[in-house]
Design a protein around this motif. Structure first.
Motif, PDB file in Angstrom:
ATOM      1  N   ALA A 271       0.795  -1.309   0.110  1.00 17.59           N
ATOM      2  CA  ALA A 271       0.505  -0.046  -0.126  1.00 17.59           C
ATOM      3  C   ALA A 271       0.820   1.232   0.086  1.00 17.59           C
ATOM      4  CB  ALA A 271      -0.857  -0.009   1.123  1.00 17.59           C
ATOM      5  N   LEU A 272       1.836   0.999   0.636  1.00 15.84           N
ATOM      6  CA  LEU A 272       2.912   2.302   0.881  1.00 15.84           C
ATOM      7  C   LEU A 272       3.318   2.676  -0.597  1.00 15.84           C
ATOM      8  CD1 LEU A 272       4.710   1.784   4.155  1.00 15.84           C
ATOM      9  CD2 LEU A 272       3.102   3.434   3.628  1.00 15.84           C
ATOM     10  N   VAL A 273       3.832   1.558  -1.237  1.00 18.56           N
ATOM     11  CA  VAL A 273       4.607   1.602  -2.571  1.00 18.56           C
ATOM     12  C   VAL A 273       3.718   2.268  -3.771  1.00 18.56           C
ATOM     13  CG1 VAL A 273       5.692   0.472  -4.422  1.00 18.56           C
ATOM     14  CG2 VAL A 273       6.528   0.047  -2.011  1.00 18.56           C
ATOM     15  N   LEU A 274       2.564   1.657  -3.434  1.00 19.15           N
ATOM     16  CA  LEU A 274       1.336   2.144  -4.542  1.00 19.15           C
ATOM     17  C   LEU A 274       1.194   3.600  -4.344  1.00 19.15           C
ATOM     18  CD1 LEU A 274      -1.641   0.171  -5.343  1.00 19.15           C
ATOM     19  CD2 LEU A 274      -1.861   2.427  -5.389  1.00 19.15           C
ATOM     20  N   THR A 275       1.095   4.128  -3.118  1.00 21.60           N
ATOM     21  CA  THR A 275       1.058   5.645  -2.967  1.00 21.60           C
ATOM     22  C   THR A 275       2.473   6.114  -3.518  1.00 21.60           C
ATOM     23  OG1 THR A 275       0.003   4.915  -1.002  1.00 21.60           O
ATOM     24  CG2 THR A 275       0.580   7.346  -1.298  1.00 21.60           C
ATOM     25  N   ALA A 276       3.324   5.785  -3.279  1.00 21.65           N
ATOM     26  CA  ALA A 276       4.505   6.426  -3.504  1.00 21.65           C
ATOM     27  C   ALA A 276       4.896   6.406  -4.964  1.00 21.65           C
ATOM     28  CB  ALA A 276       5.838   5.503  -3.062  1.00 21.65           C
ATOM     29  N   ILE A 277       4.322   5.524  -5.808  1.00 18.78           N
ATOM     30  CA  ILE A 277       4.235   5.420  -7.437  1.00 18.78           C
ATOM     31  C   ILE A 277       3.490   6.588  -7.765  1.00 18.78           C
ATOM     32  CG2 ILE A 277       3.836   4.195  -9.416  1.00 18.78           C
ATOM     33  CD1 ILE A 277       4.062   1.550  -7.877  1.00 18.78           C
ATOM     34  N   VAL A 278       2.428   6.739  -7.232  1.00 18.21           N
ATOM     35  CA  VAL A 278       1.332   7.826  -7.707  1.00 18.21           C
ATOM     36  C   VAL A 278       2.068   9.051  -7.551  1.00 18.21           C
ATOM     37  CG1 VAL A 278      -0.632   8.679  -7.429  1.00 18.21           C
ATOM     38  CG2 VAL A 278      -0.446   6.369  -7.696  1.00 18.21           C
ATOM     39  N   ILE A 279       2.618   9.293  -6.246  1.00 15.83           N
ATOM     40  CA  ILE A 279       3.143  10.703  -5.810  1.00 15.83           C
ATOM     41  C   ILE A 279       4.444  10.785  -6.585  1.00 15.83           C
ATOM     42  CG2 ILE A 279       4.189  11.884  -3.971  1.00 15.83           C
ATOM     43  CD1 ILE A 279       1.505  12.295  -3.769  1.00 15.83           C
ATOM     44  N   GLY A 280       4.994   9.714  -6.920  1.00 21.16           N
ATOM     45  CA  GLY A 280       6.189   9.991  -7.685  1.00 21.16           C
ATOM     46  C   GLY A 280       5.952  10.602  -9.160  1.00 21.16           C
ATOM     47  N   PHE A 281       4.886  10.016  -9.741  1.00 21.85           N
ATOM     48  CA  PHE A 281       4.372  10.642 -10.941  1.00 21.85           C
ATOM     49  C   PHE A 281       4.106  12.018 -10.870  1.00 21.85           C
ATOM     50  CE2 PHE A 281       0.623  11.718 -13.218  1.00 21.85           C
ATOM     51  CZ  PHE A 281       1.055  11.765 -14.478  1.00 21.85           C
ATOM     52  N   ALA A 282       3.715  12.521  -9.667  1.00 18.31           N
ATOM     53  CA  ALA A 282       3.217  13.950  -9.451  1.00 18.31           C
ATOM     54  C   ALA A 282       4.338  14.687  -9.499  1.00 18.31           C
ATOM     55  CB  ALA A 282       2.304  14.184  -8.284  1.00 18.31           C
ATOM     56  N   THR A 283       5.500  14.362  -8.559  1.00 19.13           N
ATOM     57  CA  THR A 283       6.585  15.163  -8.453  1.00 19.13           C
ATOM     58  C   THR A 283       7.633  15.109  -9.785  1.00 19.13           C
ATOM     59  OG1 THR A 283       7.595  13.044  -7.562  1.00 19.13           O
ATOM     60  CG2 THR A 283       7.243  14.640  -6.069  1.00 19.13           C
TER      61      THR A 283
END
Lengths: 983, 114
Positions: free
Chosen positions: B75-87
């Motif tokens: 769940a943490l990584v899934l969030t990180a992937i999406v936020i990584g896209f945003a950054t």
């Protein structure tokens, strides 16, 4: 609650005054006057409860879990001081009404004035030392605002800054001292601290606490060597000087010394520190006051001197001296405030405060002259006025002081010298302004000020007279009450009387009177001069210069420190950051190394190793191609991303794999869209231009970075391996697995965590996503491409030449030419991808999928239309407003969360229903799906907005060109401002 | 498998760090992207490597935590992937704007001496 209201009311009034229109003078005056009056009445109502040594407390619960409460307490001394603050407040409001000019923004003045009053009352009534310091600093801040009220004037700004720096700096010292005090006594509660005086005085940290608290008090009360800010603060409007610089704020320092007298006083250190500062201020202030040219300057230095008197009395460690000090706090406030008012009236009526220009005003302003005369006589210590009584008390104390010969002889001598100076400057003040021939060249023709402007001054002068003649009957009981609250059982017998018979103090008074008159006569001619102070000026001990020198030095020191400790170069900063991260990882290692774990490893599969062989090669390739071959680097990094994605599939994380895949696609497209705006870089040209030495240096730098990169990679690999071969600790994961189905009704635990268990985090995350998208949009609206990037890209030129017809025609249904077939496929894909997205959205709760993946699939399909048809063609036939999608998604997600409140459950609790349908069987419906729908909508909006805004930029370069050719005007990211700029 | 996994993380990290220290903005964005792969894999690895145990609960069986992979890092990584896209998107636009305003793609906003 009424005690709390005394502090709250002024702040509330300040807020109201701040919102009054700037010409609403009378409204602001009424507001301020009523608030001050109400506070005075409220304070007076507490008299009965504190009269016989009682203490009234009120505790407002603030953060009980941290043992933080707002405590207000009032005792005899606090009552007397609060009455001083509030009653003086009323008088100053009346005075200020007539002093301030109609064009001044008066409500602003009263807003700060009331805030100051509230802060001052907070200091006086605080029952907690930390709370007291908060109010203490608030008085510094509000006084800064009040001194700088005429901020267009340079001297006001400078004076305000100096006052703030000195008093707020002292406030910090005070905080340090109070923290020590709190450590010693174990509490910041004033009552606890006050009752543990013996413990404090015997503690080894006592001296530290005393010095720090002393610094706070001495700076606030403008005592030597921090006195210099007070004369510069005279740039303030006179009502401010009346209120802050004679009656209240400067008294806060001595107030604190009296307040903490039972705790800190009674030691030699106290005597030497407080007594010496008081004595020096006493004599030096009076001496400097003799030579000032500005009326307010005389009064400012006289104030320093009189505050020195109070400080010295407190330093004497005698209960009777304490009573004298409290008495003089009141007396000084009455006569000095009235004199400041007189100075303000003279200034108001004549336009100047220069003593060398003023003369003979008693003809034009007889009432003002009379009031000032009486007040000045009180300041000089003439009998039958209140100043005389406290002066006599002071003289008596200096005689009875114990100690060695120097203090026994020196103190009375200094007292007489001070008395002489006081008489001299008081005489000069009165004689110069009101006597002698009428001045001829005044800026304005003087006449008596309005009756109500005289009124506050008259009240104070009458108080001087009444207290001076009938001290025991008027102030006596209040003074006893105040002293009792400080001294408690140690309260001595004393009598307030005008006449104590012929004794030594009286003789000292007479000597001082005669000597003062003689001194005035002797200095008569000298004082007409420039306002420079003989003897002291030649010492070059001007506090202002020292202050500014120190400020300058601090400034340059800071600059040097910044130059030494930091760099503006981002690469170096990043390097340091990585080094720091590495060092912090190294520290735990030094305790015990990283032995390999004992968990059985999963058997190696050749395919996996092969995949990562390729993946690693791609990553390294990307690293070395990113400078000259961006497209290649992007493809290689994408391949590494695919390997990552496959790894997720391999190790039981289908959700991650799905998300990684779509994000990978979107990211690559995004970066591809951006490549076009970056400068062309070719290896051969770059290398030839660089001289040999620079090339060597560059190579060394690269080597260093390579080593660092290798260390970082090796370190993380080692760490990963160490973790992976160890048994996992007991975490929170079992809870989620066990409860996903029974509590949340979903089988896909990852999705359940995201949208249900940790839904609030996801709500925050999608909000960030929306903000980023809007930021990207906003940044691109103002995008200015570099001039050499505005033309068509080289590749496009080479392919199409200057043939305009090869540009896509937005009017036809399908892109013509070679892109026709892909165009057909892309259009057909659009509805299909929509369906796939909805499929992933709906199954997300029980199977891999969910809002994120679904949203990105739609975004990919949309950007595909751009890629295939060209921006112009795609924008001519789409009407997506991604901003609305973002808003809708956020509303949907937040609304779902709020809907839980309707069922009186906590925010974001999921509501679920089992609906039995006739044919389809039982249907499970949960609001979690709505939440995920919100995520879906927002992700579509954000991703499409980012992609489309960037894609739209490709029309910038040759837009005019294309627009002329086809006459189009449309576009998702085509903003009105962009359009007008193009024209 | 673990050793390959750890080496992959190491190589991705090394390449990413190397690129982060380069002077050109595009190199830095590529470095961030490689580094985020490495970090995502690292976080995901905190749940240990398991094969064929996706945390999707079999409704017919008891929900026994030992049968499934750890869902929290996922769940943490899934969030990180999406936020990584945003950054990444934000960084890309900032670097484009910086390039437009300063005329260079050096991270410092001006060409320093090499």
């Amino acid at each position: 609650m009424s005690l709390t209201w005394i502090v709250i009311l002024p702040f509330a009034g300040s807020l109201c005054a701040a919102f009054l229109p700037s010409h609403a003078r009378n409204a602001a005056v009424w507001l301020a006057g009523l608030v001050a009056g109400a506070c005075a009445a409220l304070t007076a109502s507490f008299h009965g409860r504190v009269a016989d040594g009682g203490v009234a407390r009120e505790v407002v619960q603030w953060a009980p879990s941290l043992a933080l409460d707002l405590i207000f307490r009032i005792d005899g001394f606090a009552w007397l001081f609060a009455m001083l603050v509030t009653v003086m407040g009323v008088l100053v409001v009346v005075y200020a009404r007539y002093y301030m000019a109609a064009q001044d923004p008066v409500p602003r003045f009263f807003s700060f004035f009331l805030a100051f009053m509230g802060a001052m009352l907070g200091v006086v009534l605080s029952g907690n030392l930390i709370q007291l310091i908060v109010f203490w600093e608030l008085t510094s801040l509000t006084s800064f605002m009040l001194i700088a009220y005429w901020y267009q004037r340079m001297d006001a700004r400078r004076g305000a800054r100096m006052a703030l720096t000195v008093t707020a700096g002292g406030g910090l010292c005070l905080l340090g001292g109070v923290l020590i005090l709190g450590r010693i006594t174990g509490s910041y509660d004033l009552d606890v601290v006050l009752s543990s005086g013996d413990v404090v005085r015997a503690h080894p940290w006592y001296l530290g606490a005393l010095i720090l608290i002393g610094l706070g008090a001495l700076t606030k009360s403008a005592q030597f060597p921090f006195h210099f800010w007070l004369p510069h603060a005279m740039a303030a409007p006179t009502p401010v000087s009346v209120y802050l610089h004679s009656a209240t704020m400067v008294k806060a320092g001595v107030f604190l010394l009296v307040r903490l007298w039972p705790v800190l006083a009674g030691t030699d250190a106290w005597f030497w520190m407080i007594g010496t500062a008081g004595l020096l201020s006493l004599v030096a202030g009076a001496y400097m006051a003799i030579f000032q040219r500005d009326m307010k300057g005389v009064l400012a230095y006289s104030t320093i001197s009189h505050l020195g008197l109070i400080t010295l009395l407190l330093g004497l460690n005698s209960p009777l001296a304490l009573i004298a000090a409290i008495f003089h706090i009141i007396n000084h406030a009455t006569f000095k405030a009235s004199l400041f008012m007189a100075a303000g009236m003279v200034d108001h009526e004549t336009g100047t405060r220069d003593l060398s220009r003023l003369s003979g005003l008693r003809h034009a302003m007889p009432i003002t002259a009379t009031l000032a005369l009486v007040a000045a006589a009180s300041m000089a210590g003439v009998p039958l006025l209140n100043g005389f009584i406290s002066k006599e008390m002071f003289f008596t104390e200096t005689i009875f002081v114990s100690g060695n010969l120097v203090t026994r002889i020196g103190l009375p001598l200094m007292a007489v010298v001070w008395g002489t100076f006081s008489v001299a400057y008081s005489l000069r003040f009165i004689m110069q302004v009101f006597f002698g021939p009428p001045a001829a060249d005044l800026p304005r023709k003087p006449h008596e000020p309005p009756r109500w402007m005289l009124f506050p001054s008259a009240v104070l002068v009458i108080a001087c007279l009444v207290i001076g003649m009938l001290p025991a009957q008027t102030i006596g009981s209040y003074l006893d009450m105040a002293a009792l609250s400080i001294l408690g059982a140690g309260m001595p017998q004393h009598s307030l009387a005008v006449w104590h018979g012929f004794n030594l103090p009286l003789a000292m008074s007479l000597v001082a009177m005669v000597a003062g008159v003689l001194l005035y006569r002797a200095l008569g001619r000298y004082q007409q001069g420039t306002g420079s102070v003989p003897l002291l000026d030649s010492l070059r001990l001007d506090g202002k210069l020292i202050f500014e020198f120190l400020l300058l030095k601090a400034d340059s020191l800071t600059r040097v420190a910044i130059r030494m400790l930091s760099t503006e170069r981002l690469q170096v900063q990043l390097l340091l950051l990585i080094c720091a991260a590495f060092a912090s990882a190294l520290i735990p290692l030094s305790y015990g190394g990283l032995p390999s774990g004992d968990m059985a490893v999963t058997p190696l599969e050749p395919a996996f190793a092969l995949m990562w062989l390729v993946g690693s090669a791609c990553a390294i390739g990307a690293a070395f191609q990113a400078k000259y071959h961006r497209l290649a680097a992007l493809s290689l990094s994408g391949a590494a991303g695919l390997a990552t994605c496959m790894t997720f599939v391999w190790f039981s994380a289908p959700d991650l794999a799905l998300t990684q895949l779509v994000v990978e696609v979107v990211t690559v497209v995004l970066l591809l869209l951006g490549l076009r705006w970056l400068p062309l870089r070719q290896k051969s040209i770059d290398d030839e231009l660089i001289p040999l030495r620079a090339r060597v240096r560059a190579r060394t730098r690269r080597l260093r970075d390579l080593v660092l990169a290798a260390i970082a990679g090796g370190g993380l690999a080692l760490l990963s391996y160490a973790v992976l071969t160890r048994q996992a600790g007991e975490g929170i994961s079992p809870f989620f697995i066990e409860n996903a189905l029974p509590l949340a009704g979903g089988a896909n635990v990852v999705n359940v965590i995201l949208v249900d268990f940790r839904g609030f985090d996801t709500l925050g995350e999608i909000t960030v996503l929306g903000i980023v998208a809007l930021t990207v949009f906003a940044l691109l609206r103002r995008f200015r491409p570099a001039p050499e990037s505005t033309g068509l890209p080289v590749q496009q030129q080479e392919q199409d030449g200057e043939d305009e017809t090869s540009l896509p025609d937005p009017h036809v249904l399908l892109p013509q030419g070679p892109m026709m077939l892909p165009g057909v496929i892309a259009q057909l894909l659009l509805p299909v991808s929509g369906m796939v997205a909805i499929f992933f959205l709906l199954r997300g709760h029980n199977d891999p999928g969910g809002g994120f993946v679904a949203g990105l699939i739609v975004a990919t399909a949309v950007i595909l239309q751009y890629l295939v048809g060209g921006t112009a063609w795609a924008e001519s036939r789409t009407r997506i407003y991604p901003q609305y999608w973002i808003a809708l998604g956020l509303l949907c997600a937040a609304g779902t969360g709020l809907s839980a409140l309707l069922a009186s459950r906590p925010f974001l609790s999921a509501l679920a229903w089992h609906v039995a349908l006739p044919v389809a069987g039982e249907l499970y419906f949960s609001t979690v799906l709505l939440f995920d729908l919100g995520v879906f909508l927002l992700v579509i909006g954000a991703a499409v907005l980012i992609l489309v805004a960037l894609a739209h930029q490709s029309r910038r370069g040759h837009r005019k060109h294309a627009a002329h050719a086809f006459g189009i005007h449309a576009g998702v990211a085509d903003t009105p401002s962009a359009r007008t700029r193009e024209k | 498998m673990e050793i390959v996994y750890a080496l992959a993380i190491g190589i991705l990290t090394g390449s990413g760090v190397w690129l982060l220290l380069r002077p050109r903005t595009f190199q830095v964005i590529m470095g961030l992207s490689l580094l985020s792969y490495a970090v995502n894999l690292f976080i995901f690895g905190m749940g240990r490597l398991t094969i064929g145990r996706a945390p999707i609960i079999d409704t017919l069986q008891q929900a026994d935590p030992s049968l499934y992979d750890d869902p929290v890092p996922q769940a943490l990584v899934l969030t990180a992937i999406v936020i990584g896209f945003a950054t990444t998107a934000l960084f890309l636009v900032v670097l484009l704007a910086s390039r437009g305003l300063t005329g260079t793609d050096h991270v410092q906003g001006e060409e320093l001496e090499p």
